[in-house]
Design an enzyme around this catalytic site. Structure first.
Site, short mmCIF file in Angstrom:
data_model
loop_
_atom_site.label_atom_id
_atom_site.label_comp_id
_atom_site.label_asym_id
_atom_site.label_seq_id
_atom_site.Cartn_x
_atom_site.Cartn_y
_atom_site.Cartn_z
N ASP A 1 4.28 45.67 19.30
CA ASP A 1 5.44 46.02 20.11
C ASP A 1 6.32 44.81 20.41
OD1 ASP A 1 4.61 48.72 20.40
OD2 ASP A 1 3.18 48.10 21.93
N ASP B 1 2.56 47.62 24.76
CA ASP B 1 1.44 46.79 25.18
C ASP B 1 0.80 46.01 24.05
OD1 ASP B 1 0.14 48.92 23.83
OD2 ASP B 1 -1.68 48.55 24.99
N CYS C 1 -17.67 30.71 42.99
CA CYS C 1 -17.49 30.22 44.36
C CYS C 1 -17.55 28.70 44.37
CB CYS C 1 -18.57 30.79 45.28
SG CYS C 1 -20.24 30.31 44.78
N ASP D 1 6.14 53.17 23.78
CA ASP D 1 5.02 53.23 22.84
C ASP D 1 4.02 54.26 23.36
OD1 ASP D 1 3.43 52.43 20.62
OD2 ASP D 1 2.20 51.25 21.98
N CYS E 1 -20.64 27.06 42.78
CA CYS E 1 -20.59 26.89 41.32
C CYS E 1 -19.83 25.61 40.96
CB CYS E 1 -19.91 28.10 40.68
SG CYS E 1 -20.78 29.66 40.91
#
Length: 847
Positions: A733, A729, A118, A524, A121
């Site tokens: 691939d 993924d 936030c 895949d 921070c």
């Protein structure tokens, strides 16, 4: 500041934890007590006390209203481990990579802190860094979770900046802003500024043009001329600043003896502006400043949309650099450990790879036994056991125990880099539809210029020389390919925005056009059709204990593990209500075998069958009769068996396997309805792939296929005339994603795979892949409608302008109306009902 003055006390603590950071307080330590907002609060140190009081005074007291707390500072042990890593960023190799010199002894670095939640921070980080000697600027961005620090190098080091952030509870690491990122931002910002100027100029000029179009006869000639001069002044920045890339592109095309779309655009803009300027100076004739500004504004808008899509993709080399660690632990000949940049390693060096770290190089194991997650390279879902003498590859994740590795190949010579090279080559070999578009545009532009020239000659020689220039300009203005140039990008932008709402992000502009022509899809298995994670699919007890009790014991023994099998047991236990995990003592890990511990004072083992049964054999108990619990076999081929044993014998058998994604059946049924052939091609073992193919009802499936083999499979389909969509993924691939005419990467997978993909699915709802194909086909229809209208408009408008029936102001309105119609038709694609574009049959769900 709320509350009374703080005090330090040895009295009983008001709370057992620090109010600010949450750190446990012990009675032996003196506490810092302060009254915050009417309540006595205890703190571990004066820093936490001061920060809490300051935050309350600044209006951020609500941050303490729930269970969340600020990150706690590093303890002494964690700091000792982190300091060598921080120091490595002060070496010349890593400074050159992350730190940007500004001259005059100043430097700038972008840090990526963990735990920014936030504005409080960000404020805390800025305040802490701003107090360090030599720091001139510290800006924290909550949205990007990045911190830019500018400082004098003689007074601070990068490691000191990282240590200062750790002191307030934020672990941070340098973030590399690549050269391409900076170039992309400059290009995007420059085009946005030019478009803003053109839009502003268009609106202002239209304010003067509208009264002239509607009430020209009633306007005083002096006021009319003043309005023309005002329009001239407002058009100057549009032509000389906003349209400068158009003129530059036209000049490049002419130098290369090519006819790009910029050529007629530049001629039309220049001719319209010059003719209007001459008419303004002479005080006689038509002016077309509104047409010029409107045309430039619309064209720049289309180019900005295209630019945003084009910049979404990144090179494989850049993603590789972000995937591997920047530093590692090198073992010296004396046996000591030093943290060094990976770039400083050489062949033959010895390094240590701890559990939970990524292997930075290709090498050979010298000491230790562990299991490596190689799914990003091989597609194999299960971690692979690696021991002395075995090869390890850069990019693999060490899941179990520390390993000592002798460095073999680093950087561009690693297996990971070879896969990236295959990716880059495949990207170069992609079909370049833009070349075909340029050829078509060249013929169109050539015909358009020839027609305008003939029109000018005919009017100058035979009809009316005084109107020759105006008629020629009208032809160029009315036929400027604005609608033609907007027809495709406007539709693609609208479809892309619609798909992004469904979680499908397009990274290349040709994706939708190619998706509409897809005939085959190569899928895949791991991480695409399945979730790529282990799950307990069978618990079979011998009868000595209940199955649920055995599952609770297994989850307790794996409670602190990071291995995928450990996570599977914890998830299974968490999903079973009422299971209470027993206490675990003296837990030991046997790499490659399993774990051993005392459960409520009883010695047990969890792991391989021989490992679990050894306890009974040591006690003289024969375990042969326990084999009956395995008679039912595995739920499917390729499942992993884990056994639980004690001194009295085997207690249970667990079968773990990957699990199908919830939407996989809907995806495959929808693809059938769309007439798309499916192919399951995976790097996993042949038996497991065949089982999953039968489970999903897929006829075509191959297992144990290498990344190069996947690419060759797609190339073979393409030689037979197929238009292939590849979905995956993992990094393995990436070559097949690049080889296919169009590709989609699952967002939870490897960033490198996403870098080579034409689209990214940001969630696990794979049914949206079929929705994307359906949306692409709808987009193709809209594009054809737009192109048909653009050509029809030109066929009708150009002859009318050439005969003088359409004046320049009519031409400007016609051109603008044509463009608006094309855009309106394209943006219909945004209004897609919020439901899946294809049905979700359930015929596969019971398999």
């Amino acid at each position: 500041m709320a509350g009374a003055s703080p005090s330090r006390s040895n009295s009983t603590h008001v709370d057992g934890h620090c109010f600010h950071c949450g750190q446990l307080l012990t009675p032996a330590e003196p506490a810092f007590i302060a009254d915050v907002e009417g309540s006595a609060r205890s703190f571990c140190c004066g820093g936490c006390q001061a920060l809490a009081q300051t935050l309350h005074a600044a209006g951020f007291g609500h941050l303490y209203g729930d269970t969340s707390r600020f990150s706690r500072p590093l303890d002494a042990t964690a700091r000792r481990e982190a300091e060598p890593v921080w120091a490595a960023y002060d070496t010349p190799e890593l400074r050159q990579q992350f730190v940007r010199p500004l001259g005059d002894g100043k430097a700038e670095v972008t840090l990526a802190p963990e735990g920014i939640r936030c504005a409080a921070c960000a404020w805390l980080i800025e305040q802490r860094l701003g107090q360090l000697p030599g720091v001139e600027l510290a800006v924290a961005n909550v949205a990007t979770r990045r911190v830019v620090v500018r400082w004098r190098e003689s007074q601070q080091s990068v490691s000191a900046l990282l240590g200062a952030l750790a002191d307030i509870g934020y672990m941070a690491w340098p973030f590399e802003v690549s050269r391409s990122d900076r170039q992309d931002r400059r290009e995007r910002r420059g085009l946005l500024m030019r478009m803003a100027v053109a839009m502003l100029g268009m609106m202002q000029v239209m304010m003067y043009a509208w009264p002239i179009y509607t009430h020209e006869a009633t306007i005083d000639p002096g006021q009319l001329q003043l309005m023309r001069w005002a329009s001239f002044a407002l058009t100057l920045p549009v032509v000389f600043y906003s349209a400068s890339p158009i003129f530059a592109g036209a000049w490049r095309s002419l130098r290369q003896r090519a006819m790009g779309m910029d050529v007629p655009v530049a001629i039309g803009v220049a001719a319209g502006f010059l003719a209007s300027a001459v008419a303004t100076v002479r005080g006689v004739g038509e002016v077309y400043f509104d047409s010029v500004t409107m045309f430039v504004a619309f064209l720049l808008l289309a180019r900005y949309l295209e630019l945003r899509v084009r910049q979404a993709s990144r090179s494989g080399a850049e993603m590789l650099a972000r995937q591997l660690p920047a530093t590692c632990e090198r073992l010296t000949e004396g046996g000591t450990v030093e943290r060094v940049p990976v770039a400083r390693l050489g062949a033959g060096d010895r390094i240590r790879v701890k559990a939970g770290e990524i292997v930075p190089v290709d090498g050979v194991v010298l000491a230790g036994i562990s299991e490596l997650d190689e799914s990003m390279l091989t597609g194999e879902a299960r971690p692979v056991r690696r021991s002395i003498g075995d090869a390890v590859l850069a990019g693999c994740f060490n899941t179990a125990s520390p390993l000592e590795v002798r460095v073999g190949r680093i950087g561009a010579n690693t297996r990971l880099a070879e896969i990236v090279a295959v990716l880059d080559r495949a990207l170069v070999e992609k079909p370049r539809l833009a070349l075909l578009a340029d050829r078509v545009a060249g013929w169109f532009v050539g015909a358009l210029l020839a027609m305008a020239a003939v029109t000018g000659v005919v009017w100058a020689g035979w009809i009316d020389p005084s109107r020759a220039l105006l008629v020629t300009v009208a032809v160029l203005v009315v036929s400027c390919p604005c609608a033609l140039s907007l027809a495709t990008p406007a539709a693609l932008a609208a479809a892309g925005a619609s798909l992004s709402r469904r979680g499908v992000l397009l990274t290349r502009s040709h994706a939708i056009e190619t998706l509409a022509r897809v005939t085959d899809i190569v899928l895949d298995k791991t991480g695409t059709l399945t979730e790529g994670r282990f799950a307990v699919v069978l618990t079979e007890a011998t009868g000595r204990l209940e199955a649920d009790a055995c599952l609770a014991i297994a989850a307790a023994m794996e409670q602190g593990g990071e291995h995928p099998i450990a996570r599977a047991f914890r998830d299974a236990c968490a999903s079973s209500s009422g299971l209470v995990q027993p206490s675990v003592d003296d837990l030991h890990n046997a790499p490659g075998q399993g774990v051993e511990a005392f459960i409520d004072g009883r010695r047990m083992r969890l792991g391989r069958r021989d490992f679990a049964a050894a306890l009974a054999l040591e006690a003289g108990v024969w375990v042969g009769d326990d084999a009956v619990i395995g008679a039912s076999g595995n739920p499917h081929r390729g499942a992993t068996e884990v056994w639980l044993g004690a001194s009295e014998g085997l207690l249970a058998r667990f079968c773990l396997s990957d699990v199908a994604r919830a939407q996989t059946p809907a995806l495959l049924d929808a693809l059938d309805l769309l007439g798309v052939r499916t192919h399951l091609i995976s790097g996993d073992n042949v038996e497991a792939v065949r089982w999953w193919a039968d489970y999903f009802g897929m006829e075509t499936a191959q297992g144990a296929v290498t990344p190069e083999g996947k690419r060759a499979y797609v190339a073979a389909l393409q030689r037979d005339g197929a238009v292939v969509l590849a979905v995956g993924d993992g990094i393995n691939d990436a070559p097949v994603l690049a080889q296919a005419q169009v590709s989609i990467a699952i967002g939870s997978g490897a960033p490198l795979a996403q870098a080579g993909a034409d689209a990214v699915l940001t969630h696990g709802g794979v049914a949206e892949i079929a929705s994307a194909i359906a949306a692409a086909r709808r987009t193709r229809r809209v594009v054809r409608q737009n192109l048909g209208w653009a050509f029809l408009y030109n066929i009708v408008a150009i002859p009318l302008a050439a005969t003088g029936l359409v004046t320049a102001w009519m031409a400007g309105i016609g051109m603008s109306a044509s463009s608006l119609l094309v855009v309106a038709n394209a943006w219909r694609l945004l209004h897609v009902p919020n439901k899946t574009l294809v049905p979700h049959p359930t015929s596969r769900e019971e398999r």
